[in-house]
Design a protein around this motif. Structure first.
Motif, short mmCIF file in Angstrom:
data_model
loop_
_atom_site.label_atom_id
_atom_site.label_comp_id
_atom_site.label_asym_id
_atom_site.label_seq_id
_atom_site.Cartn_x
_atom_site.Cartn_y
_atom_site.Cartn_z
N LEU A 52 0.76 -1.19 0.03
CA LEU A 52 0.02 0.06 -0.19
C LEU A 52 0.89 1.22 -0.05
O LEU A 52 0.71 2.22 -0.62
CB LEU A 52 -0.83 0.07 1.19
CG LEU A 52 -2.04 -1.05 1.04
CD1 LEU A 52 -2.75 -1.03 2.58
CD2 LEU A 52 -3.04 -0.76 0.12
N GLN A 53 1.96 1.17 0.53
CA GLN A 53 2.72 2.36 0.86
C GLN A 53 3.67 2.68 -0.51
O GLN A 53 3.80 3.80 -0.97
CB GLN A 53 4.10 2.05 1.79
CG GLN A 53 3.51 2.25 3.29
CD GLN A 53 4.44 1.86 4.08
OE1 GLN A 53 5.49 1.02 3.95
NE2 GLN A 53 4.13 2.24 5.30
N HIS A 54 3.64 1.64 -1.31
CA HIS A 54 4.26 1.57 -2.58
C HIS A 54 3.49 2.24 -3.62
O HIS A 54 3.72 3.11 -4.52
CB HIS A 54 4.44 0.21 -3.14
CG HIS A 54 5.00 0.41 -4.74
ND1 HIS A 54 6.39 0.74 -4.89
CD2 HIS A 54 4.48 -0.08 -5.93
CE1 HIS A 54 6.45 0.65 -6.38
NE2 HIS A 54 5.49 0.32 -6.72
N HIS A 55 1.88 2.54 -2.99
CA HIS A 55 0.85 3.16 -3.88
C HIS A 55 0.70 4.47 -3.34
O HIS A 55 -0.41 5.15 -3.29
CB HIS A 55 -0.32 2.36 -4.21
CG HIS A 55 -0.28 1.08 -5.15
ND1 HIS A 55 -0.42 1.18 -6.44
CD2 HIS A 55 0.12 -0.19 -4.94
CE1 HIS A 55 -0.39 0.12 -6.88
NE2 HIS A 55 0.14 -0.74 -6.12
N HIS A 56 1.45 4.98 -2.60
CA HIS A 56 1.36 6.26 -1.75
C HIS A 56 0.29 6.36 -0.65
O HIS A 56 -0.31 7.42 -0.58
CB HIS A 56 1.19 7.44 -2.89
CG HIS A 56 2.52 7.11 -3.79
ND1 HIS A 56 3.62 7.76 -3.65
CD2 HIS A 56 2.35 7.03 -5.32
CE1 HIS A 56 4.32 7.48 -4.62
NE2 HIS A 56 3.55 6.90 -5.70
N ILE A 57 0.00 5.20 -0.11
CA ILE A 57 -1.09 5.08 0.84
C ILE A 57 -0.24 4.86 2.20
O ILE A 57 0.19 3.72 2.36
CB ILE A 57 -2.30 4.03 0.45
CG1 ILE A 57 -2.97 4.61 -0.41
CG2 ILE A 57 -3.06 4.12 1.81
CD1 ILE A 57 -4.03 3.43 -1.13
N ASN A 58 0.08 5.81 3.01
CA ASN A 58 0.80 5.79 4.24
C ASN A 58 0.39 5.60 5.52
O ASN A 58 1.02 5.09 6.57
CB ASN A 58 1.89 6.65 3.96
CG ASN A 58 2.71 7.05 2.78
OD1 ASN A 58 3.30 5.90 2.39
ND2 ASN A 58 2.77 7.96 2.16
N ASP A 59 -0.95 5.91 5.69
CA ASP A 59 -1.49 6.01 6.97
C ASP A 59 -1.97 4.85 7.33
O ASP A 59 -3.21 4.51 7.67
CB ASP A 59 -2.63 7.22 7.06
CG ASP A 59 -3.55 7.21 5.91
OD1 ASP A 59 -3.20 6.39 4.86
OD2 ASP A 59 -4.57 7.80 6.06
#
Length: 334
Positions: free
Chosen positions: A243-250
């Motif tokens: 998910l962080q790879h898709h810029h979803i960090n929270d």
């Protein structure tokens, strides 16, 4: 002639095992059978570690989680020598019938034992995973759903407070029953189960798409993903990184773990455990052996042990359809 019956609990514990032991004790007492309980699963059978079970053992037992006989894995029992030893010990103890409460691994062990021992073997399904074929539900499953649901409800509170994405991993071994029903009952936003898992890339694309669709409509709101264990490569950390790879960090991962196995059994598990325990004892002394007693459409049934694992047990189609509809509705019809 009075029969000598032995009972053991094997593998992972499940809420309702004690309720089942209680039912077996009472039914054996009524039938004038002698009942012993092997401790620590098949280990107790190999070590001749057992206790006498009488009505005195049943006080306040139906509501207790865990198992008074304790449980354990047993590597020695997986060997041919271990099976020979178990059969010899049963003969030494003059046991006529062995009742095994457990899951897939426990039943496979019981089936192997039946090849070397001439006595009667009866299995009772006890596992929170509900992955045993031939029965609508297994002892402990309903309580585990409630426990997971309650935990997800609590996660939702903090997820809403911080408008974050939470990933909640639930048990299930290799089946999605617990994940699906916990997600549906807790109104989770998305669920990942092994039965419909295609690949990490396909699944993360779906999750990201739904997160973005919801947030486009409502702003930075919370999002709960329920994940069955053993599905995602590298577990929740792997999904978090994807998910962080898709810029979803929270993103915050939460693994519920063994809390799902504990607690006082809910009414459905107490009723199932009591019904199956009594039914198993009613079969003592009959020609029926190497079977599991289960329940289908609220009626007790007998199932040959190999049939309990030969085919994967399917998820409830209506529940799957409901989850798919509600997931889509959340994003398309807000």
């Amino acid at each position: 002639m009075s029969k000598r019956v032995a009972i053991l609990t094997s593998g992972g514990d499940a809420p309702g095992m004690n309720a089942c032991i209680r039912a077996v004790i009472i039914a054996c007492q009524k039938a004038n059978y002698t009942l012993i309980g092997y401790k620590h699963g098949y280990n107790g059978l190999l070590q001749q570690e057992y206790i006498s079970l009488s009505l005195d053992s049943t006080h306040n037992l139906i509501q207790q989680g865990g198992t008074i006989l304790h449980s354990a894995r047993c590597e020695e029992f997986k060997t041919r020598e271990g099976v020979f030893k178990a059969a010899k010990n049963l003969d030494k103890a003059e046991i006529d019938t062995l009742i095994v409460i457990g899951g897939d691994g426990s039943f496979r062990g019981a089936e192997t034992l039946g090849e070397e021992w001439d006595g009667q073997i009866l299995g009772i399904p006890g596992t929170i995973d509900n992955d045993i074929g031939g029965t609508d539900a297994t002892i402990g499953y309903f309580t585990a759903i409630d426990t997971a649901m309650s935990s997800i409800d609590k996660v939702r509170d903090t997820a809403d407070a911080f408008e974050r994405i939470f990933l909640v991993e639930v048990m299930g071994r290799n089946a999605g029953f617990l994940a699906l029903n916990a997600a549906l009952s807790a109104a989770a936003d998305y669920v990942v189960v092994p039965e419909f898992f295609e690949s990490p890339d396909v699944e993360v694309t779906k999750i990201v798409s739904q997160i973005k669709a919801q947030r486009a409509l409502k702003g930075p709101v919370s999002f709960i993903v329920v994940v069955a264990e053993n599905v995602w490569p590298n577990g929740l950390n792997g999904l978090t990184e994807a998910l962080q790879h898709h810029h979803i960090n929270d993103v915050r991962p939460v693994t519920l773990g063994h809390v799902q196995r504990g607690g006082s059994p809910v009414a459905q598990d107490r009723l199932l455990a009591t019904t199956l325990g009594e039914f198993a004892v009613s079969l003592v002394g009959s020609d029926i052996t190497n079977i599991m007693v289960g329940e289908v459409n609220q009626r007790p049934v007998t199932v040959p042990l190999p049939k309990t694992w030969e085919n994967a047990k399917p998820l409830n189609v209506a529940r799957v359809d409901a989850m798919l509809t509600l997931m889509n509705e959340r994003y398309n019809n807000v």
